[in-house]
Write a protein that holds these residues in place. Structure first.
Motif, PDB file in Angstrom:
ATOM      1  N   VAL A  31       0.851  -1.190   0.000  1.00 28.99           N
ATOM      2  CA  VAL A  31       0.000   0.000   0.000  1.00 28.99           C
ATOM      3  C   VAL A  31       0.887   1.239   0.000  1.00 28.99           C
ATOM      4  CG1 VAL A  31      -1.850  -1.185   1.241  1.00 28.99           C
ATOM      5  CG2 VAL A  31      -0.181   0.176   2.505  1.00 28.99           C
ATOM      6  N   ARG A  32       0.334   2.340  -0.502  1.00 30.23           N
ATOM      7  CA  ARG A  32       1.020   3.631  -0.423  1.00 30.23           C
ATOM      8  C   ARG A  32       0.307   4.498   0.606  1.00 30.23           C
ATOM      9  NH1 ARG A  32       1.130   5.810  -6.345  1.00 30.23           N
ATOM     10  NH2 ARG A  32      -0.647   4.434  -6.601  1.00 30.23           N
ATOM     11  N   THR A  33       1.076   5.256   1.376  1.00 33.64           N
ATOM     12  CA  THR A  33       0.548   5.946   2.546  1.00 33.64           C
ATOM     13  C   THR A  33       0.984   7.405   2.575  1.00 33.64           C
ATOM     14  OG1 THR A  33       0.688   3.880   3.804  1.00 33.64           O
ATOM     15  CG2 THR A  33       0.434   5.900   5.078  1.00 33.64           C
ATOM     16  N   VAL A  34       0.073   8.262   3.041  1.00 34.07           N
ATOM     17  CA  VAL A  34       0.421   9.632   3.394  1.00 34.07           C
ATOM     18  C   VAL A  34      -0.250   9.917   4.738  1.00 34.07           C
ATOM     19  CG1 VAL A  34      -1.540  10.691   2.164  1.00 34.07           C
ATOM     20  CG2 VAL A  34       0.553  12.019   2.566  1.00 34.07           C
ATOM     21  N   CYS A  35       0.402  10.740   5.566  1.00 35.79           N
ATOM     22  CA  CYS A  35      -0.073  10.990   6.925  1.00 35.79           C
ATOM     23  C   CYS A  35      -0.389  12.463   7.135  1.00 35.79           C
ATOM     24  CB  CYS A  35       0.983  10.567   7.946  1.00 35.79           C
ATOM     25  SG  CYS A  35       1.491   8.839   7.823  1.00 35.79           S
ATOM     26  N   LEU A  36      -1.286  12.712   8.073  1.00 38.27           N
ATOM     27  CA  LEU A  36      -1.623  14.066   8.504  1.00 38.27           C
ATOM     28  C   LEU A  36      -1.391  14.183   9.996  1.00 38.27           C
ATOM     29  CD1 LEU A  36      -5.105  14.462   6.740  1.00 38.27           C
ATOM     30  CD2 LEU A  36      -2.857  15.065   5.806  1.00 38.27           C
ATOM     31  N   GLY A  37      -0.964  15.363  10.436  1.00 39.37           N
ATOM     32  CA  GLY A  37      -0.815  15.621  11.864  1.00 39.37           C
ATOM     33  C   GLY A  37       0.459  15.050  12.443  1.00 39.37           C
ATOM     34  N   TRP A  38       0.591  13.759  12.403  1.00 34.66           N
ATOM     35  CA  TRP A  38       1.793  13.043  12.827  1.00 34.66           C
ATOM     36  C   TRP A  38       2.171  12.073  11.715  1.00 34.66           C
ATOM     37  CZ3 TRP A  38       4.493  13.940  17.350  1.00 34.66           C
ATOM     38  CH2 TRP A  38       3.834  14.691  18.329  1.00 34.66           C
ATOM     39  N   HIS A  39       3.463  11.893  11.512  1.00 41.53           N
ATOM     40  CA  HIS A  39       3.956  10.958  10.494  1.00 41.53           C
ATOM     41  C   HIS A  39       4.212   9.609  11.148  1.00 41.53           C
ATOM     42  CE1 HIS A  39       5.973   9.689   6.815  1.00 41.53           C
ATOM     43  NE2 HIS A  39       6.939   9.201   7.563  1.00 41.53           N
ATOM     44  N   TRP A  40       3.578   8.581  10.606  1.00 38.23           N
ATOM     45  CA  TRP A  40       3.784   7.231  11.123  1.00 38.23           C
ATOM     46  C   TRP A  40       4.828   6.521  10.292  1.00 38.23           C
ATOM     47  CZ3 TRP A  40       3.371   2.421   8.835  1.00 38.23           C
ATOM     48  CH2 TRP A  40       3.469   1.325   9.704  1.00 38.23           C
ATOM     49  N   GLN A  41       5.756   5.891  10.983  1.00 38.82           N
ATOM     50  CA  GLN A  41       6.626   4.913  10.359  1.00 38.82           C
ATOM     51  C   GLN A  41       6.855   3.822  11.387  1.00 38.82           C
ATOM     52  OE1 GLN A  41      10.135   7.899  10.286  1.00 38.82           O
ATOM     53  NE2 GLN A  41      11.135   5.902  10.248  1.00 38.82           N
ATOM     54  N   PRO A  42       7.106   2.610  10.939  1.00 42.38           N
ATOM     55  CA  PRO A  42       7.218   1.513  11.908  1.00 42.38           C
ATOM     56  C   PRO A  42       8.384   1.768  12.859  1.00 42.38           C
ATOM     57  CG  PRO A  42       7.040   0.738   9.646  1.00 42.38           C
ATOM     58  CD  PRO A  42       7.306   2.186   9.563  1.00 42.38           C
ATOM     59  N   ARG A  57       6.771  14.304  13.988  1.00 40.42           N
ATOM     60  CA  ARG A  57       6.195  15.427  13.249  1.00 40.42           C
ATOM     61  C   ARG A  57       6.777  15.543  11.845  1.00 40.42           C
ATOM     62  NH1 ARG A  57       1.334  17.054  15.179  1.00 40.42           N
ATOM     63  NH2 ARG A  57       1.454  17.997  17.240  1.00 40.42           N
ATOM     64  N   THR A  58       7.986  15.042  11.662  1.00 38.87           N
ATOM     65  CA  THR A  58       8.631  15.136  10.352  1.00 38.87           C
ATOM     66  C   THR A  58       8.828  13.744   9.761  1.00 38.87           C
ATOM     67  OG1 THR A  58      10.814  15.158  11.430  1.00 38.87           O
ATOM     68  CG2 THR A  58       9.809  17.287  10.897  1.00 38.87           C
ATOM     69  N   ALA A  59       8.821  13.685   8.441  1.00 41.48           N
ATOM     70  CA  ALA A  59       8.940  12.411   7.720  1.00 41.48           C
ATOM     71  C   ALA A  59      10.407  12.134   7.427  1.00 41.48           C
ATOM     72  CB  ALA A  59       8.126  12.468   6.432  1.00 41.48           C
ATOM     73  N   PHE A 100      -3.398  18.216  10.565  1.00 43.81           N
ATOM     74  CA  PHE A 100      -4.663  17.477  10.650  1.00 43.81           C
ATOM     75  C   PHE A 100      -5.787  18.511  10.736  1.00 43.81           C
ATOM     76  CE2 PHE A 100      -8.106  15.420  12.937  1.00 43.81           C
ATOM     77  CZ  PHE A 100      -8.181  14.169  12.340  1.00 43.81           C
ATOM     78  N   PRO A 101      -6.706  18.534   9.767  1.00 46.17           N
ATOM     79  CA  PRO A 101      -7.718  19.597   9.746  1.00 46.17           C
ATOM     80  C   PRO A 101      -8.846  19.379  10.751  1.00 46.17           C
ATOM     81  CG  PRO A 101      -8.008  18.120   7.868  1.00 46.17           C
ATOM     82  CD  PRO A 101      -6.758  17.674   8.575  1.00 46.17           C
ATOM     83  N   ASP A 102      -9.360  20.476  11.263  1.00 45.80           N
ATOM     84  CA  ASP A 102     -10.447  20.399  12.239  1.00 45.80           C
ATOM     85  C   ASP A 102     -11.667  19.677  11.690  1.00 45.80           C
ATOM     86  OD1 ASP A 102      -8.890  21.770  14.063  1.00 45.80           O
ATOM     87  OD2 ASP A 102      -9.808  23.722  13.663  1.00 45.80           O
ATOM     88  N   TRP A 103     -11.965  19.896  10.400  1.00 45.82           N
ATOM     89  CA  TRP A 103     -13.174  19.295   9.838  1.00 45.82           C
ATOM     90  C   TRP A 103     -13.073  17.776   9.805  1.00 45.82           C
ATOM     91  CZ3 TRP A 103     -12.628  16.247   5.563  1.00 45.82           C
ATOM     92  CH2 TRP A 103     -11.545  16.486   4.706  1.00 45.82           C
ATOM     93  N   LEU A 104     -11.844  17.243   9.701  1.00 44.22           N
ATOM     94  CA  LEU A 104     -11.679  15.791   9.711  1.00 44.22           C
ATOM     95  C   LEU A 104     -11.909  15.249  11.123  1.00 44.22           C
ATOM     96  CD1 LEU A 104     -11.091  13.623   7.623  1.00 44.22           C
ATOM     97  CD2 LEU A 104      -8.654  13.838   8.151  1.00 44.22           C
TER      98      LEU A 104
END
Length: 231
Positions: free
Chosen positions: A66-77, A82-84, A95-99
């Motif tokens: 799968v291909r992934t993009v993150c909002l707010g916090w960047h996840w990696q195993p 905060r940074t990729a 990360f937007p308030d509306w989400l």
């Protein structure tokens, strides 16, 4: 092992909401087409950066299909930052308030509990794009410091979502068909259940929402991390 075949989603019969396990609720067709289209457009913007859509490299050297993009916090195993640092070093999109509002509405829909919905404060989203050959192995979402529910939204091609138990990757598990617009929330006793996607079905995705092929999955989570917790 081949996935168990879920019920056909051919439009002849309405799929009913279902409690798959304690705290794990499937709500078919929760997202209307207009909201699905908004999310598809937003995902396209996020996929262009500041941190682009990528195949995540696992610690052992394997590469996720799968291909992934993150909002707010960047996840990696197996951590958040905060940074990729594994991609381009850029800070991830906010990360937007509306989400977050959408996530609280999802919890209210799944649990019928306005208190639980109001308490849900997601601050990160993992957005996964599956092509027809992509899979997701059985895993737990356990990098978060919070035990708040995970909200999962599906757009596009149908898939088999395998929802298991908290003890291991094997049985018992339940195979659930997720189709475009479906909501799946898991929390409480099921928060740390193993889960995965062993199959994505071929065929049209959701042209009405602007997605001609593949599957988008948005998972909204509460990390429990303060803004100073950058690691």
């Amino acid at each position: 092992m081949a996935p168990e075949l879920p019920p056909s989603s051919d439009g002849l019969f309405r799929r009913e909401r279902r409690v798959v396990a304690p705290g794990a609720v499937h709500v078919p067709e929760w997202l209307p087409v207009e909201r699905r289209a908004e999310l598809v457009a937003a995902c396209r913007r996020w996929a262009r950066g500041p941190v682009p859509l990528r195949h995540t490299v696992l610690p052992g050297g394997g590469v996720m299909s799968v291909r992934t993009v993150c909002l707010g916090w960047h996840w990696q195993p197996y951590r958040y930052a905060r940074t990729a640092d594994d991609v381009n070093g850029a800070r991830v999109a906010a990360f937007p308030d509306w989400l977050g509002d959408l996530g609280r509405a999802a919890v209210a829909e799944a649990y019928g509990d306005e208190g639980a919905a109001e308490a849900f404060a997601p601050d990160t989203a993992l957005i996964n794009f599956y092509d027809a050959t992509a899979r997701m192995g059985m895993h737990q979402d356990k990098e978060e410091r919070s035990s708040a529910p995970v909200v999962s939204l599906s757009i596009g091609a149908r898939c088999v979502f395998r929802f298991g138990n908290a003890e291991g990757r094997g049985r018992p598990y339940t195979d659930v068909e997720l189709a475009s617009g479906d909501l799946f929330v898991f929390g409480g006793p099921s928060r740390f259940a193993f889960h995965g996607v062993p199959k994505v079905y071929a065929g049209p995705a959701d042209p009405a929402a602007g997605l001609r092929a593949g599957r988008l999955n948005l998972t909204l989570r509460e990390t429990g991390m303060a803004s100073r917790d950058v690691r």
